[in-house]
Each structure stands twice: as structure tokens, then as C-alpha cells.
Enzyme design. Sequence first.
Site, PDB file in Angstrom:
ATOM      1  N   GLU A   1      19.905  25.955  35.298  1.00 12.75           N
ATOM      2  CA  GLU A   1      20.988  25.076  34.859  1.00 12.75           C
ATOM      3  C   GLU A   1      22.082  26.005  34.350  1.00 12.75           C
ATOM      4  O   GLU A   1      22.036  26.500  33.236  1.00 12.75           O
ATOM      5  CB  GLU A   1      20.454  24.147  33.769  1.00 12.75           C
ATOM      6  CG  GLU A   1      21.260  22.883  33.609  1.00 12.75           C
ATOM      7  CD  GLU A   1      22.150  22.955  32.408  1.00 12.75           C
ATOM      8  OE1 GLU A   1      23.355  23.208  32.591  1.00 12.75           O
ATOM      9  OE2 GLU A   1      21.645  22.767  31.292  1.00 12.75           O
TER      10      GLU A   1
ATOM     11  N   CYS B   1      27.906  23.045  28.806  1.00  8.21           N
ATOM     12  CA  CYS B   1      27.920  23.223  30.267  1.00  8.21           C
ATOM     13  C   CYS B   1      28.746  22.118  30.891  1.00  8.21           C
ATOM     14  O   CYS B   1      29.329  22.288  31.952  1.00  8.21           O
ATOM     15  CB  CYS B   1      26.522  23.100  30.845  1.00  8.21           C
ATOM     16  SG  CYS B   1      25.396  24.241  30.146  1.00  8.21           S
TER      17      CYS B   1
HETATM   18  C1  UN1 Z   1      24.358  21.971  28.035  1.00 11.34           C
HETATM   19  O1  UN1 Z   1      25.526  22.140  27.740  1.00 11.34           O
HETATM   20  O2  UN1 Z   1      23.629  22.923  28.410  1.00 11.34           O
HETATM   21  O3  UN1 Z   1      25.456  16.217  28.686  1.00 11.34           O
HETATM   22  C2  UN1 Z   1      23.645  20.688  27.887  1.00 11.34           C
HETATM   23  C3  UN1 Z   1      25.686  16.849  27.661  1.00 11.34           C
HETATM   24  C4  UN1 Z   1      24.530  17.141  26.731  1.00 11.34           C
HETATM   25  C5  UN1 Z   1      23.744  18.321  27.204  1.00 11.34           C
HETATM   26  C6  UN1 Z   1      24.540  19.536  27.561  1.00 11.34           C
HETATM   27  N1  UN1 Z   1      23.663  15.992  26.678  1.00 11.34           N
HETATM   28  O4  UN1 Z   1      26.799  17.242  27.362  1.00 11.34           O
END
Ligand code: UN1
Length: 513
Positions: free
Chosen positions: A265, A299
Site C-alpha cells: 500500500e 496516503c
Molecule cells: C494511510 O494513509 O495509509 O482513508 C491510510 C483514509 C484512512 C486511512 C489512510 N482511513 O484516509
Amino acid sequence: AEEFGIKQALKDLGIKDINEGTSTGKDFFGSGDIIESYSPVDGALIGKVKSTTKEDFEKVMTSATEGFKTWRKMPAPLRGEVVRKFNDELRRLKEPLGKLVSYEMGKSYQEGLGEVQEMIDICDFAVGLSRQLHGLTMHSERPGHRMYEQYHPLGVVGIISAFNFPVAVWSWNTALAWVCGDACVWKGSEKTPITSVACQKIAARVFAENGVPEGISCLVTGDYKVGEMMTTDSRIPLISATGSTKMGKIVASKVAERLGKTLLELGGNNAIIVTPDADIKMTVIGAVFGAVGTAGQRCTSTRRLIIHESMYDKVKDAVVAAYKQLRIGNPLDENNHVGPLIDKDAVKNYKHALEEVVKEGGKIIVEGGVLEGKGYESGCYVKPAIAEADNSFNIVQHETFGPVLYLLKYSGNVEDALEIQNGVRQGLSSAIMTNNLREAEHFLSVQGSDCGISNVNIGTSGAEIGGAFGGEKETGGGRESGSDAWKVYMRRQTNTINYTTELPLAQGIKFDL
Ligand code: UN1
């Protein structure tokens, strides 16, 4: 930080001044170099952790491989019961853990609590799942034969997680892997080591009280060298890694050399398409939370707004006006919207992006900059910035982990917008703002967004745990969390049983002796 009760939170979580960064469960040890954790909130030292050496790692692997042999025999619903008890502790410790996440990582207290809530939710999900690790049955082509598939635990799962979600991403992996019958070895980020130790302590206590063998929840601490011990170790059939695309490529190649499995990821370059039919108010909330929430260190953070020319000025003015309302400061103070970046390297990357976008011909419309003076002593607080840019700019093609938002203009229809949206190497999250059914459906169709997550009238960040989470292209292709993501933590076995006295061959092959 004291006025926000950090000392008490650390006490509630059983954190000491110097913590062992290696653990096989009840046992905590560590003989490696000391890692100091400084808060980006106020620059203060939170605590120290001892990193994991090769010898420490060997102890972990022995414990995990041995523990697995017992754990895998426990019925999955009973493993689920252990996760339920772990979750009771998370509910009890939600506030101190959320506070520590906020203090060590720098996200707002609300978001820290939200992250612990994600842990609680995925554990609930995992408990239900522990009674639903279903395989299919098939009709055999041969008479008197039965065919079905079943899922067995995989073994020792390696989890490498990043600083930005220091607790939730671990739980997405570990809660599922535990009910699946695996032992987990977790390397949290060396930027948030105290939070990792706090989580491990909770698991260790609950596991010891419930007769779970040593080695089912393990912690290792350190930089890429510890990561490499994991990626090159063939006793770990699956490595689940969250982080940059650069890191993911190294992990993928190391694990592929031994034909292990990876769940990756990695970076995103997430966009919201703002169509002529967009609701401006919703667009502004979604875009601003997406771009500045967690100081742009998700992310799923919104990096690009792709706005139709007919809406461009209106949306631009509304977003710029919203940025003027943002309060930047101590994230433990609930009046603030934006906390600090994780460290000074992150500040450097943020500054670099703003320089580059100008060099490439972009125009800054909300000035950035590093904040100084009272309350900003850590040197990690920056102003969320907006630049008008072009999708072809090198910097726009890159993920900058900070609050920099690019405005891009499109003319024509949703296909033109999609060309821009899909025209990057990453493929994590995407969104369209529209009340037009044709546009929305086109966006979700086979010709639409190429991302793992595609939303209508929602921003790019803040996914729920119930869906599969991950993305395509350089985001790495992995899926974590909900839906059937559990399958990656198990090995599938196809079983065919012949209950006759004949031995017919498949495909009708004749082989008479
Ligand atoms: C991440 O940034 O690795 O969807 C995870 C989202 C959060 C998870 C992010 N529930 O922004």
C-alpha cells in the site's frame, strides 16, 4: 504538552523513559542502538526505544514460528474471542492511545481518536470474520467425487507500517491475520516508536491473560535494516508494507527474490474532479479536509483538484477563502485544524515542492512557509499552500507528503477530466463531485477512474474499514482491511475426495493397466 495530559496518557499505556523495542509478547527486550522519539508538536523528547539487532530478530522469529504451531490449531472463533478481548482494551484506552498518536505523530487529537476508532472497527470486523473464513465447494466432473477449497493459516506475517497511521494500519493487518491463525511480526515506523510499544503492550497483556502462546504478536524496531531482515527471511511468507513507492519497490524485489508474497500500500496522487454539476459547499469541505487533514500526510490526501473551467474561479475563490480560516498549531488543542509535519525532512520536501512548482511555471495562490515563534518551536509547522499548476509538471506527478494542493483546469467533459486524473503513475484514491448521473456512472465505469478507491460526492480521504483499501499502478496493488482482504493472510487449498472404488481420471483420460 502537559496541559493536555500526555504524562498521564503515557502512564496509562505503561510507557517508561527507556522502552525495549523488541517483543515476542510478554517478553520485551532489545540490545540495539537507542532511538529517541521527539514530538513534532513541541519538539520535546517523549521517550527512548532500543532497536532490534540481528540476534533479537532471531529470537523473535524462533518465538513466532513456534507460537504459530499452537495458535493455528486453535479454532478461528476462539481466536476471534481473543481479538474481542483485545478490542475491549482498545475501547478502554482509546483516549490515552489517541492522545499519544496525536503527540508523537502530530495529527489532531480528533484524528488520533479516529485512528483508534479504526482499530476498534477492524477488530469488530475481524471477530465476525473469525466465523466466516469461508471457501467454496465445486461440483467435480468425476462421479463419486467431492471437491472443495479451504483456507489455512499462512504462517508468520511481517507487517511494515508508516508513521502517518502509526496504529490503524497495524491493526488492519494484525486483527485479520490473528483470526486467520497467523503470527505477526510488526515493524512500526522508527518515527513513531513509542506508539508501537504502547500497542504491543496492550496486545501482550491481553494475550498473556488469555493463554495465547508467546510469539503471536511480535514487535521489532528500527530503520530499513530491520525491514531487510524481514523481507529477506523465507520464514515470513507474507510481507505487508505501507509507505512510499520507493520503499515498496525495494520490499517487492527483495521478497520476490525468494518468491514470497507481498501486500503493498504505497504512494497516492489523489484527485477530486469538480464538474459543472458539483455542490460547491460539499466540494470545499471534502477538498480542504482532504488536502490539509493530517497536514497532508495521508496516503489518501487530496493532492490535485481537477476543476471544470466553468467552475474554476468559483471553486478557487471558495477554497482560498476556506484556507484563510485554517488554524495551525498544537494538534492536541481542539481549536486547531492543522498540526505539524512529522519532522524537518518532511518540511524540506514540502518546501522543495513549492519551489519546484514555481520553477515549472506554476503560480502560488495561497502562500506556504514554515511557521516560527511561540508554539512553533519544533520547526515542523507549515502553512497549507495552493498552487495553480499543470498535470504534466514533474512535481505534480510526484507525491509530496505535506499540505500542498494543486489546482488543475479542464475543459470539455468528464472524459477530459479523467485523462488528467488517470494521467499519473499512482492509483490509490479518487473522487468526483457531481449531481449528474451520467458523469458519476462514467467515472465509476470501466472507462472511468483507474484507482483502487473511487468516490462520488465524497473526498479522497477517510475511507471506512469495511471496504478493501489499496490501489493500483505504483500504489502497489495490495488490498487491506475489509471486504475479502483476509484471503491474503491465508493459504488456499483445493481438496478433491474420491468416495468410490474406481479411479477415473480428470479430463476423461484413459489409462488402463
Ligand atoms: C494511510 O494513509 O495509509 O482513508 C491510510 C483514509 C484512512 C486511512 C489512510 N482511513 O484516509
